[in-house]
Design a protein around this motif. Structure first.
Motif, PDB file in Angstrom:
ATOM      1  N   SER A 186      13.054   4.038   4.063  1.00 37.20           N
ATOM      2  CA  SER A 186      12.373   3.413   5.303  1.00 37.20           C
ATOM      3  C   SER A 186      11.701   2.064   5.019  1.00 37.20           C
ATOM      4  O   SER A 186      10.526   2.369   4.246  1.00 37.20           O
ATOM      5  CB  SER A 186      11.494   4.468   6.009  1.00 37.20           C
ATOM      6  N   PRO A 187      12.173   0.692   5.298  1.00 38.08           N
ATOM      7  CA  PRO A 187      11.547  -0.488   4.991  1.00 38.08           C
ATOM      8  C   PRO A 187       9.889  -0.283   5.790  1.00 38.08           C
ATOM      9  O   PRO A 187       8.976  -0.608   5.129  1.00 38.08           O
ATOM     10  CB  PRO A 187      12.295  -1.312   5.505  1.00 38.08           C
ATOM     11  N   THR A 188       9.801   0.253   6.875  1.00 35.37           N
ATOM     12  CA  THR A 188       8.687   0.375   7.562  1.00 35.37           C
ATOM     13  C   THR A 188       7.678   1.172   6.668  1.00 35.37           C
ATOM     14  O   THR A 188       6.429   0.762   6.729  1.00 35.37           O
ATOM     15  CB  THR A 188       8.721   1.114   9.081  1.00 35.37           C
ATOM     16  N   ALA A 189       7.927   2.435   6.103  1.00 38.98           N
ATOM     17  CA  ALA A 189       7.301   3.267   5.488  1.00 38.98           C
ATOM     18  C   ALA A 189       6.624   2.615   4.180  1.00 38.98           C
ATOM     19  O   ALA A 189       5.569   2.445   3.895  1.00 38.98           O
ATOM     20  CB  ALA A 189       7.635   4.397   4.897  1.00 38.98           C
ATOM     21  N   VAL A 190       7.799   1.708   3.760  1.00 39.50           N
ATOM     22  CA  VAL A 190       7.266   1.115   2.269  1.00 39.50           C
ATOM     23  C   VAL A 190       6.255  -0.230   2.387  1.00 39.50           C
ATOM     24  O   VAL A 190       5.101  -0.319   1.783  1.00 39.50           O
ATOM     25  CB  VAL A 190       8.549   0.702   1.745  1.00 39.50           C
ATOM     26  N   PHE A 191       6.433  -0.800   3.444  1.00 36.94           N
ATOM     27  CA  PHE A 191       5.618  -1.935   3.602  1.00 36.94           C
ATOM     28  C   PHE A 191       4.266  -1.522   4.330  1.00 36.94           C
ATOM     29  O   PHE A 191       3.148  -2.193   4.183  1.00 36.94           O
ATOM     30  CB  PHE A 191       6.291  -3.001   4.575  1.00 36.94           C
ATOM     31  N   LEU A 192       4.276  -0.519   5.067  1.00 40.24           N
ATOM     32  CA  LEU A 192       3.114   0.217   5.549  1.00 40.24           C
ATOM     33  C   LEU A 192       2.165   0.837   4.446  1.00 40.24           C
ATOM     34  O   LEU A 192       0.887   0.509   4.338  1.00 40.24           O
ATOM     35  CB  LEU A 192       3.424   1.373   6.526  1.00 40.24           C
ATOM     36  N   MET A 193       2.700   1.358   3.312  1.00 44.04           N
ATOM     37  CA  MET A 193       2.259   1.587   2.255  1.00 44.04           C
ATOM     38  C   MET A 193       1.458   0.458   1.518  1.00 44.04           C
ATOM     39  O   MET A 193       0.389   0.297   0.891  1.00 44.04           O
ATOM     40  CB  MET A 193       3.241   2.434   1.282  1.00 44.04           C
ATOM     41  N   LEU A 194       2.260  -0.562   1.532  1.00 42.26           N
ATOM     42  CA  LEU A 194       1.747  -2.003   0.949  1.00 42.26           C
ATOM     43  C   LEU A 194       0.463  -2.644   1.690  1.00 42.26           C
ATOM     44  O   LEU A 194      -0.511  -2.898   1.086  1.00 42.26           O
ATOM     45  CB  LEU A 194       2.877  -2.844   0.740  1.00 42.26           C
ATOM     46  N   LEU A 195       0.603  -2.480   2.794  1.00 39.95           N
ATOM     47  CA  LEU A 195      -0.474  -2.998   3.819  1.00 39.95           C
ATOM     48  C   LEU A 195      -1.541  -2.242   3.368  1.00 39.95           C
ATOM     49  O   LEU A 195      -2.673  -2.537   3.297  1.00 39.95           O
ATOM     50  CB  LEU A 195       0.085  -2.824   5.371  1.00 39.95           C
ATOM     51  N   PHE A 196      -1.416  -0.825   3.589  1.00 40.77           N
ATOM     52  CA  PHE A 196      -2.660   0.125   3.273  1.00 40.77           C
ATOM     53  C   PHE A 196      -3.053  -0.127   1.938  1.00 40.77           C
ATOM     54  O   PHE A 196      -4.407  -0.072   1.902  1.00 40.77           O
ATOM     55  CB  PHE A 196      -2.116   1.513   3.342  1.00 40.77           C
ATOM     56  N   GLY A 197      -2.431  -0.083   0.890  1.00 44.25           N
ATOM     57  CA  GLY A 197      -2.776  -0.375  -0.554  1.00 44.25           C
ATOM     58  C   GLY A 197      -3.570  -1.513  -0.792  1.00 44.25           C
ATOM     59  O   GLY A 197      -4.665  -1.702  -1.312  1.00 44.25           O
ATOM     60  N   LEU A 198      -3.014  -2.662  -0.076  1.00 44.92           N
ATOM     61  CA  LEU A 198      -3.809  -4.079  -0.561  1.00 44.92           C
ATOM     62  C   LEU A 198      -5.015  -3.924   0.261  1.00 44.92           C
ATOM     63  O   LEU A 198      -6.105  -4.394  -0.111  1.00 44.92           O
ATOM     64  CB  LEU A 198      -2.994  -5.130  -0.084  1.00 44.92           C
ATOM     65  N   GLN A 199      -5.005  -3.649   1.554  1.00 45.39           N
ATOM     66  CA  GLN A 199      -6.172  -3.434   2.227  1.00 45.39           C
ATOM     67  C   GLN A 199      -7.377  -2.674   1.741  1.00 45.39           C
ATOM     68  O   GLN A 199      -8.570  -2.863   1.173  1.00 45.39           O
ATOM     69  CB  GLN A 199      -5.864  -3.223   3.693  1.00 45.39           C
ATOM     70  N   SER A 200      -6.982  -1.352   1.043  1.00 45.02           N
ATOM     71  CA  SER A 200      -7.867  -0.299   0.542  1.00 45.02           C
ATOM     72  C   SER A 200      -8.409  -1.123  -0.732  1.00 45.02           C
ATOM     73  O   SER A 200      -9.385  -0.818  -1.155  1.00 45.02           O
ATOM     74  CB  SER A 200      -6.962   0.744   0.465  1.00 45.02           C
ATOM     75  N   MET A 201      -7.257  -1.697  -1.341  1.00 45.49           N
ATOM     76  CA  MET A 201      -7.950  -2.404  -2.689  1.00 45.49           C
ATOM     77  C   MET A 201      -9.118  -3.469  -2.472  1.00 45.49           C
ATOM     78  O   MET A 201     -10.043  -3.513  -3.212  1.00 45.49           O
ATOM     79  CB  MET A 201      -6.685  -3.087  -3.392  1.00 45.49           C
ATOM     80  N   ASN A 202      -8.883  -4.201  -1.323  1.00 39.41           N
ATOM     81  CA  ASN A 202      -9.937  -4.913  -0.955  1.00 39.41           C
ATOM     82  C   ASN A 202     -11.145  -4.287  -0.579  1.00 39.41           C
ATOM     83  O   ASN A 202     -12.428  -4.734  -1.021  1.00 39.41           O
ATOM     84  CB  ASN A 202      -9.396  -6.041   0.032  1.00 39.41           C
ATOM     85  N   ALA A 203     -10.782  -3.245   0.088  1.00 39.37           N
ATOM     86  CA  ALA A 203     -12.081  -2.674   0.612  1.00 39.37           C
ATOM     87  C   ALA A 203     -13.040  -1.852  -0.474  1.00 39.37           C
ATOM     88  O   ALA A 203     -14.161  -1.885  -0.550  1.00 39.37           O
ATOM     89  CB  ALA A 203     -11.605  -1.531   1.676  1.00 39.37           C
ATOM     90  N   TYR A 204     -12.161  -1.299  -1.389  1.00 43.09           N
ATOM     91  CA  TYR A 204     -12.821  -0.789  -2.715  1.00 43.09           C
ATOM     92  C   TYR A 204     -13.594  -1.777  -3.462  1.00 43.09           C
ATOM     93  O   TYR A 204     -14.431  -1.307  -4.125  1.00 43.09           O
ATOM     94  CB  TYR A 204     -12.068   0.383  -3.352  1.00 43.09           C
ATOM     95  N   VAL A 205     -12.966  -2.659  -3.679  1.00 42.41           N
ATOM     96  CA  VAL A 205     -13.518  -3.790  -4.600  1.00 42.41           C
ATOM     97  C   VAL A 205     -14.868  -4.323  -3.836  1.00 42.41           C
ATOM     98  O   VAL A 205     -15.760  -4.294  -4.550  1.00 42.41           O
ATOM     99  CB  VAL A 205     -12.406  -5.085  -4.506  1.00 42.41           C
ATOM    100  N   GLN A 206     -14.858  -4.325  -2.444  1.00 48.63           N
ATOM    101  CA  GLN A 206     -16.101  -4.621  -1.608  1.00 48.63           C
ATOM    102  C   GLN A 206     -17.159  -3.516  -1.807  1.00 48.63           C
ATOM    103  O   GLN A 206     -18.316  -4.001  -2.100  1.00 48.63           O
ATOM    104  CB  GLN A 206     -15.594  -4.727  -0.299  1.00 48.63           C
TER     105      GLN A 206
END
Length: 434
Positions: A244-264
């Protein structure tokens, strides 16, 4: 989030496969046993308790490092732990939920959270502190994955309301953890015999807070019994979610935002302190970032439910995240509040990604599997950020290369968000690939 089949209780669509512990009759019974008041209390208190154990580390990281004899590169391991544990343990959360039921699994996870958070303040070395931190984070990881699925399962027509509360208080808890860490450590340090150990009392406080949701979820688990949703007819949703492309890109969105959040959470206070700001002010600016996420958690589930496309929002989230990091590069102390505000607004992508898990799936069964795909893989992506920041900063002695990379991550986050901005359902994409 659609108000179509995905937002209503679906016992008929969740008929179990052979051997499942769930049934249409059991689904209706479980849904009736959870009053809305109990559901609200359970969701609010667990949401509030799933982040402070992680976000309270950053503002007192210097004190922890000094007390336990940790250098900068090793400190990066501590800041990477939330994303790493949320990812690795998240992979087994759905299996645990399938065996024990969603509610009981969440209750069991809270026992682990309480034990880890209450015991780690007494650690006298890095080798004790890290495993106890990992224990608490492992419990939080199970809650991360299963609570959205639980809301889809039991929310019925109030799924949007419960997701709004969950997203909002998830961020409230994160904000409280970061904003109160330094003040609590300072107050504790002024009243105990060893002032340098104030951070221990500050971290231990959140273990006491987590006792409240533990009691609530034990009550919930007793009332629901085994409540993991059965697979829909024809078992189409059990096809790999990577199709599912939606599942994959939702995972990337979640991962990149979470990466930013945990760096913060892990490094932004130190960036501010290195720019000359006082520890309490540095922690306060981080709390601004997290507090703005409260607004995001409040508004984004409703925005998703009512919008045909989220494209303008996704572009905005990426642009503001990039601008905030560029500002930290150019003038961290002179306009620190402005950059905190921009990063906080870009952080609206986090409650958006959380709310999209039930919004981009129709059946509770697919929601559970989607949450078990998006969050574990996403958090593994997120774990690279804090650890990488620690290594790069230790190697270069500068925040410049770190901030340039973080600014680029905002661009990638916006692009991933564009792909999931339309009303597309993971169930439909999986079915189309049979």
């Amino acid at each position: 989030m659609t108000t179509d089949p995905g937002a209503a209780p679906e016992p008929a669509a969740s008929a179990p496969s052979s051997g499942s512990a769930s049934s249409p009759l059991r689904s209706r019974t479980a849904a009736r046993t959870i009053g809305f008041g109990l559901a609200v209390a359970a969701v609010v208190f667990i949401a509030f308790s799933l982040r402070p154990g992680a976000t309270a580390l950053g503002p007192v990281l210097a004190e922890i490092s000094a007390s336990l004899g940790i250098d900068g590169s090793v400190a990066g391991i501590i800041t990477a732990l939330p994303g790493l544990l949320f990812g690795l343990v998240g992979f087994v959360a759905v299996s645990l939920g399938r065996r024990a039921g969603l509610s009981l699994s969440i209750a069991l996870s809270l026992i682990i959270v309480v034990l880890g958070l209450l015991l780690r303040p007494v650690a006298d070395s890095f080798w004790v502190f890290v495993p106890l931190t990992a224990l608490a984070l492992a419990g939080m990881a199970v809650g991360n994955v299963l609570v959205p699925a639980w809301i889809k399962r039991h929310g019925g027509t109030r799924t949007v309301a419960l997701m709004t509360l969950y997203s909002m208080f998830l961020t409230v808890g994160g904000s409280a953890g970061s904003g109160l860490a330094a003040p609590l450590a300072e107050v504790a340090g002024s009243t105990v015999s060893i002032p340098a150990d104030g951070w221990r009392w500050s971290l231990g406080f959140w273990g006491l807070v987590a006792v409240v949701p533990l009691v609530l979820w034990l009550v919930v688990a007793r009332r629901t019994g085994h409540d993991f949703p059965g697979a829909p007819p024809q078992a189409l949703p059990d096809r790999p979610l990577r199709t599912s492309p939606t599942a994959v890109f939702l995972m990337l969105l979640f991962g990149l935002q979470s990466m930013n959040a945990y760096v913060q959470f892990g490094w932004l206070p130190q960036m501010y302190r290195d720019a000359g700001l006082e520890p309490n002010l540095a922690g306060g600016l981080l709390s601004v970032v997290a507090a703005l996420g409260v607004i995001g958690g409040l508004v984004m589930p409703t925005v998703i439910d009512r919008s045909r496309t989220l494209a303008p929002w996704m572009i905005g989230f990426g642009a503001m995240t990039t601008s905030g990091w560029v500002g930290m590069l150019l003038a961290p102390a002179e306009a620190g509040l402005l950059w905190a505000v921009l990063l906080g607004l870009g952080g609206f992508a986090f409650p958006t990604a959380i709310a999209l898990i039930p919004a981009r799936s129709r059946s509770p069964h697919v929601t559970a599997r989607l949450s078990g795909f998006v969050q574990p893989y996403g958090y593994l992506v997120a774990a690279l950020g804090p650890f990488g920041v620690g290594l790069i900063h230790a190697a270069t002695g500068s925040w410049t290369p770190v901030l340039i990379l973080l600014a680029c991550s905002g661009v990638l986050m916006g692009l991933a968000g564009l792909r999931v901005s339309g009303r597309v359902f993971v169930d439909d994409e999986i079915a189309a690939r049979q």
